[in-house]
Design a protein around this motif. Structure first.
Motif, PDB file in Angstrom:
ATOM      1  N   ARG A 112      49.908 -38.954 -30.270  1.00  0.00           N
ATOM      2  CA  ARG A 112      50.051 -38.035 -31.446  1.00  0.00           C
ATOM      3  C   ARG A 112      49.132 -36.694 -31.194  1.00  0.00           C
ATOM      4  N   LEU A 165      50.825 -33.786 -29.289  1.00  0.00           N
ATOM      5  CA  LEU A 165      52.115 -33.169 -29.960  1.00  0.00           C
ATOM      6  C   LEU A 165      51.806 -31.547 -30.001  1.00  0.00           C
ATOM      7  N   LEU A 199      53.559 -29.951 -35.178  1.00  0.00           N
ATOM      8  CA  LEU A 199      53.836 -31.279 -35.554  1.00  0.00           C
ATOM      9  C   LEU A 199      52.540 -32.206 -36.312  1.00  0.00           C
ATOM     10  N   ILE A 207      56.830 -34.367 -38.359  1.00  0.00           N
ATOM     11  CA  ILE A 207      57.618 -35.228 -37.441  1.00  0.00           C
ATOM     12  C   ILE A 207      58.689 -35.831 -37.721  1.00  0.00           C
ATOM     13  N   GLN A 259      61.461 -32.711 -37.487  1.00  0.00           N
ATOM     14  CA  GLN A 259      61.610 -32.338 -36.066  1.00  0.00           C
ATOM     15  C   GLN A 259      62.429 -33.359 -35.366  1.00  0.00           C
ATOM     16  N   TRP A 311      61.930 -39.614 -28.184  1.00  0.00           N
ATOM     17  CA  TRP A 311      61.755 -38.106 -28.613  1.00  0.00           C
ATOM     18  C   TRP A 311      60.208 -37.698 -28.762  1.00  0.00           C
ATOM     19  N   LEU A 312      59.225 -38.983 -29.282  1.00  0.00           N
ATOM     20  CA  LEU A 312      57.954 -38.594 -29.079  1.00  0.00           C
ATOM     21  C   LEU A 312      57.315 -38.598 -27.658  1.00  0.00           C
ATOM     22  N   ALA A 318      58.297 -34.792 -26.679  1.00  0.00           N
ATOM     23  CA  ALA A 318      57.362 -33.899 -27.539  1.00  0.00           C
ATOM     24  C   ALA A 318      55.836 -33.898 -26.766  1.00  0.00           C
ATOM     25  N   ALA A 319      55.391 -35.111 -26.463  1.00  0.00           N
ATOM     26  CA  ALA A 319      54.160 -35.253 -26.183  1.00  0.00           C
ATOM     27  C   ALA A 319      53.789 -34.366 -24.539  1.00  0.00           C
ATOM     28  N   GLY A 324      53.635 -30.511 -25.159  1.00  0.00           N
ATOM     29  CA  GLY A 324      52.634 -30.115 -25.762  1.00  0.00           C
ATOM     30  C   GLY A 324      51.181 -30.683 -25.390  1.00  0.00           C
ATOM     31  N   GLN A 325      51.000 -31.837 -24.374  1.00  0.00           N
ATOM     32  CA  GLN A 325      50.053 -32.620 -23.928  1.00  0.00           C
ATOM     33  C   GLN A 325      49.226 -31.369 -23.351  1.00  0.00           C
TER      34      GLN A 325
END
Length: 277
Positions: free
Chosen positions: A23, A26, A30, A36, A39, A71-72, A75-76, A79-80
């Protein structure tokens, strides 16, 4: 985030801890459960989840479905932050499988974990097999062309036949490549259809995600055509959304061109709109 209840099953706790670790990776926008939920539903063309449901995924009170985990993870990855590696998707799916099959037997837990890992390895091996089959077909085709060219050079020029066009329309690839595209696409389409009829949504999501990463744009377009013809429309939408989100811009454009060649104008438009987001 609410603390994880120590009384939860071990599988739920491990999965929740893995999700919570992602988390913080992200991308901006988000930061709340509501964002979350919105999206995830938009990207995966799914019904919108409530913020309470998302909260329970991260607290371990509810086991997150496979499509949400995929999906998570994606997304990670987008944006990591530096120094914060994203856990492999295969490990997350293994944790999800273990949480869905709880047991108090330590030996059974070990076997369930090995079964989940074996399934993830099977999907990876299937992807590698597709690549190897395609590479082998290309090598055989090149060898055939070289042999054919060598024979033509030995003939006297007066006995050479004039060049004539192929009896089929010529696209971006030759007929051998098109056959390979169809073979791989048929394999994926039949497996997704079978898993859908069994309501095995976790395996469907994993198969589509793996196919999008392993196949060429032409092969993915053939998969979309196959899913549409079998009336598995939701899975075709999921494949397009995931491809637009995860793959490089050149591959997305290649898939859009292939879809246009098949006459799937609506799918090409959906793919490009999803990629722009």
């Amino acid at each position: 985030m609410a603390a994880i209840d120590p009384g939860l099953p071990a599988g739920n706790r491990r999965l929740a801890e893995a999700l919570r670790s992602m988390r913080t990776m992200l991308p901006p926008g988000l930061a709340t459960y509501t964002a979350i939920a919105t999206q995830a539903a938009t990207d995966c063309n799914s019904e919108r989840l409530s913020k309470t449901t998302i909260s329970r995924y991260f607290s371990g009170k509810l086991i997150a479905p496979g499509w949400f985990i995929c999906w998570l993870h994606a997304a990670a990855q987008h944006g990591q932050h530096a120094g914060s590696p994203v856990p492999p998707l295969e490990e997350l799916l293994v944790l999800q499988r273990s949480a869905n099959d709880p047991t108090d037997c330590s030996g059974c837990n070990r076997l369930i974990k090995e079964l989940g890992r074996s399934e993830a390895e099977r999907l990876t091996a299937t992807s590698r097999r597709w690549h190897l089959e395609r590479a082998l077909a290309e090598c055989l085709d090149k060898s055939r062309r070289v042999c054919s060219g060598a024979g033509a050079q030995d003939r006297p020029s007066s006995h050479r036949w004039p060049h004539s066009p192929l009896p089929v329309p010529y696209h971006r690839a030759d007929r051998q490549d098109e056959l390979n595209d169809i073979r791989a696409a048929e394999h994926v389409t039949m497996r997704v259809s079978a898993l859908t009829s069994e309501q095995n949504h976790h395996e469907v999501t994993a198969t589509l995600s793996n196919a999008g990463a392993a196949l060429s744009p032409a092969e993915v377009a053939a998969v979309v055509v196959g899913l549409r013809s079998r009336e598995v429309r939701a899975q075709a939408e999921t494949l397009l959304q995931g491809y637009a989100r995860d793959q490089a811009a050149d591959d997305v454009m290649g898939l859009a061109c292939s879809l246009l060649e098949y006459g799937l104008l609506s799918d090409a438009e959906k793919l490009l709109r999803a990629a722009i987001k």
